[in-house]
Design a protein around this motif. Structure first.
Motif, PDB file in Angstrom:
ATOM      1  N   GLN A 220       0.836  -1.193   0.000  1.00 19.43           N
ATOM      2  CA  GLN A 220       0.000   0.000   0.000  1.00 19.43           C
ATOM      3  C   GLN A 220       0.870   1.242   0.000  1.00 19.43           C
ATOM      4  O   GLN A 220       1.888   1.302   0.684  1.00 19.43           O
ATOM      5  CB  GLN A 220      -0.916   0.036   1.225  1.00 19.43           C
ATOM      6  CG  GLN A 220      -2.120  -0.838   1.069  1.00 19.43           C
ATOM      7  CD  GLN A 220      -3.145  -0.572   2.147  1.00 19.43           C
ATOM      8  OE1 GLN A 220      -2.789  -0.349   3.292  1.00 19.43           O
ATOM      9  NE2 GLN A 220      -4.394  -0.618   1.774  1.00 19.43           N
TER      10      GLN A 220
ATOM     11  N   ASN B 217       0.120   5.411   0.131  1.00 20.76           N
ATOM     12  CA  ASN B 217      -0.853   6.506   0.265  1.00 20.76           C
ATOM     13  C   ASN B 217      -2.293   6.011   0.150  1.00 20.76           C
ATOM     14  O   ASN B 217      -3.109   6.581  -0.567  1.00 20.76           O
ATOM     15  CB  ASN B 217      -0.591   7.600  -0.765  1.00 20.76           C
ATOM     16  CG  ASN B 217       0.758   8.239  -0.584  1.00 20.76           C
ATOM     17  OD1 ASN B 217       1.203   8.446   0.533  1.00 20.76           O
ATOM     18  ND2 ASN B 217       1.441   8.523  -1.673  1.00 20.76           N
ATOM     19  N   ASN B 218      -2.609   4.914   0.844  1.00 18.45           N
ATOM     20  CA  ASN B 218      -3.941   4.298   0.848  1.00 18.45           C
ATOM     21  C   ASN B 218      -4.367   3.778  -0.520  1.00 18.45           C
ATOM     22  O   ASN B 218      -5.544   3.611  -0.787  1.00 18.45           O
ATOM     23  CB  ASN B 218      -4.998   5.253   1.401  1.00 18.45           C
ATOM     24  CG  ASN B 218      -4.828   5.466   2.871  1.00 18.45           C
ATOM     25  OD1 ASN B 218      -4.362   4.590   3.594  1.00 18.45           O
ATOM     26  ND2 ASN B 218      -5.195   6.642   3.347  1.00 18.45           N
TER      27      ASN B 218
ATOM     28  N   GLU C 210      -3.761   0.538  -3.117  1.00 19.55           N
ATOM     29  CA  GLU C 210      -3.170  -0.793  -3.197  1.00 19.55           C
ATOM     30  C   GLU C 210      -2.389  -0.918  -4.503  1.00 19.55           C
ATOM     31  O   GLU C 210      -2.894  -0.608  -5.576  1.00 19.55           O
ATOM     32  CB  GLU C 210      -4.254  -1.859  -3.141  1.00 19.55           C
ATOM     33  CG  GLU C 210      -4.962  -1.901  -1.811  1.00 19.55           C
ATOM     34  CD  GLU C 210      -6.010  -2.987  -1.736  1.00 19.55           C
ATOM     35  OE1 GLU C 210      -6.280  -3.660  -2.744  1.00 19.55           O
ATOM     36  OE2 GLU C 210      -6.571  -3.169  -0.642  1.00 19.55           O
TER      37      GLU C 210
ATOM     38  N   LEU D 256      -7.939   1.715  -5.594  1.00 17.63           N
ATOM     39  CA  LEU D 256      -8.345   2.291  -4.330  1.00 17.63           C
ATOM     40  C   LEU D 256      -8.944   1.204  -3.457  1.00 17.63           C
ATOM     41  O   LEU D 256      -9.430   0.195  -3.976  1.00 17.63           O
ATOM     42  CB  LEU D 256      -9.406   3.372  -4.566  1.00 17.63           C
ATOM     43  CG  LEU D 256      -8.932   4.646  -5.250  1.00 17.63           C
ATOM     44  CD1 LEU D 256     -10.130   5.519  -5.595  1.00 17.63           C
ATOM     45  CD2 LEU D 256      -7.997   5.414  -4.334  1.00 17.63           C
ATOM     46  N   PRO D 257      -8.950   1.375  -2.163  1.00 15.97           N
ATOM     47  CA  PRO D 257      -9.661   0.420  -1.301  1.00 15.97           C
ATOM     48  C   PRO D 257     -11.118   0.316  -1.719  1.00 15.97           C
ATOM     49  O   PRO D 257     -11.676   1.259  -2.281  1.00 15.97           O
ATOM     50  CB  PRO D 257      -9.530   1.036   0.095  1.00 15.97           C
ATOM     51  CG  PRO D 257      -8.338   1.916   0.013  1.00 15.97           C
ATOM     52  CD  PRO D 257      -8.278   2.407  -1.409  1.00 15.97           C
TER      53      PRO D 257
ATOM     54  N   GLY E  28      -9.410  10.739  -4.039  1.00 19.06           N
ATOM     55  CA  GLY E  28      -8.792  10.276  -2.796  1.00 19.06           C
ATOM     56  C   GLY E  28      -9.700  10.572  -1.625  1.00 19.06           C
ATOM     57  O   GLY E  28     -10.673  11.308  -1.746  1.00 19.06           O
TER      58      GLY E  28
ATOM     59  N   LYS F 280      -8.120  11.375   5.432  1.00 21.24           N
ATOM     60  CA  LYS F 280      -8.252  10.739   6.734  1.00 21.24           C
ATOM     61  C   LYS F 280      -7.346  11.467   7.714  1.00 21.24           C
ATOM     62  O   LYS F 280      -6.143  11.223   7.747  1.00 21.24           O
ATOM     63  CB  LYS F 280      -7.859   9.263   6.663  1.00 21.24           C
ATOM     64  CG  LYS F 280      -8.784   8.438   5.828  1.00 21.24           C
ATOM     65  CD  LYS F 280      -8.364   6.979   5.862  1.00 21.24           C
ATOM     66  CE  LYS F 280      -9.265   6.141   4.996  1.00 21.24           C
ATOM     67  NZ  LYS F 280      -8.884   4.742   5.012  1.00 21.24           N
TER      68      LYS F 280
ATOM     69  N   GLU G  82      -5.321  12.323  10.955  1.00 23.36           N
ATOM     70  CA  GLU G  82      -4.698  11.431  11.941  1.00 23.36           C
ATOM     71  C   GLU G  82      -4.707  12.034  13.313  1.00 23.36           C
ATOM     72  O   GLU G  82      -4.614  13.148  13.561  1.00 23.36           O
ATOM     73  CB  GLU G  82      -3.284  11.077  11.532  1.00 23.36           C
ATOM     74  CG  GLU G  82      -3.272  10.304  10.248  1.00 23.36           C
ATOM     75  CD  GLU G  82      -1.848   9.947   9.804  1.00 23.36           C
ATOM     76  OE1 GLU G  82      -1.754   9.214   8.831  1.00 23.36           O
ATOM     77  OE2 GLU G  82      -0.876  10.388  10.418  1.00 23.36           O
TER      78      GLU G  82
END
Length: 69
Positions: free
Chosen positions: A25, A27-28, A30, A44-45, A64, A67, A69
């Motif tokens: 992975q 930067n989020n 796959e 992308l997920p 994108g 998220k 943190e």
């Protein structure tokens, strides 16, 4: 740097060789890469793939997801 892992039993869609695909992975996103033929794939997920924003009856692609943190 992300740790890359081989996908046991997976077959490369480009060169059809088995056990040559590695996954990680970034930067989020796959990433999948074949070590034999350098074929790469990004996705992308699933949660991001299934979401669409509709404006003026036209679906927009998600670039994108932020998220904090």
């Amino acid at each position: 740097m992300a740790k890359k892992r081989f996908i046991a039993g997976a077959i490369c869609p480009a060169c059809k060789q088995q056990d040559t695909l590695r996954w990680w992975q970034e930067n989020n996103i796959e990433m999948v890469e074949c070590v034999a033929c350098d074929h790469t794939d990004r996705r992308l997920p699933q949660a991001a793939e299934n979401s669409e924003h509709i404006a003026d009856d036209k679906p927009e692609q998600v670039i994108g997801i932020f998220k904090p943190e």
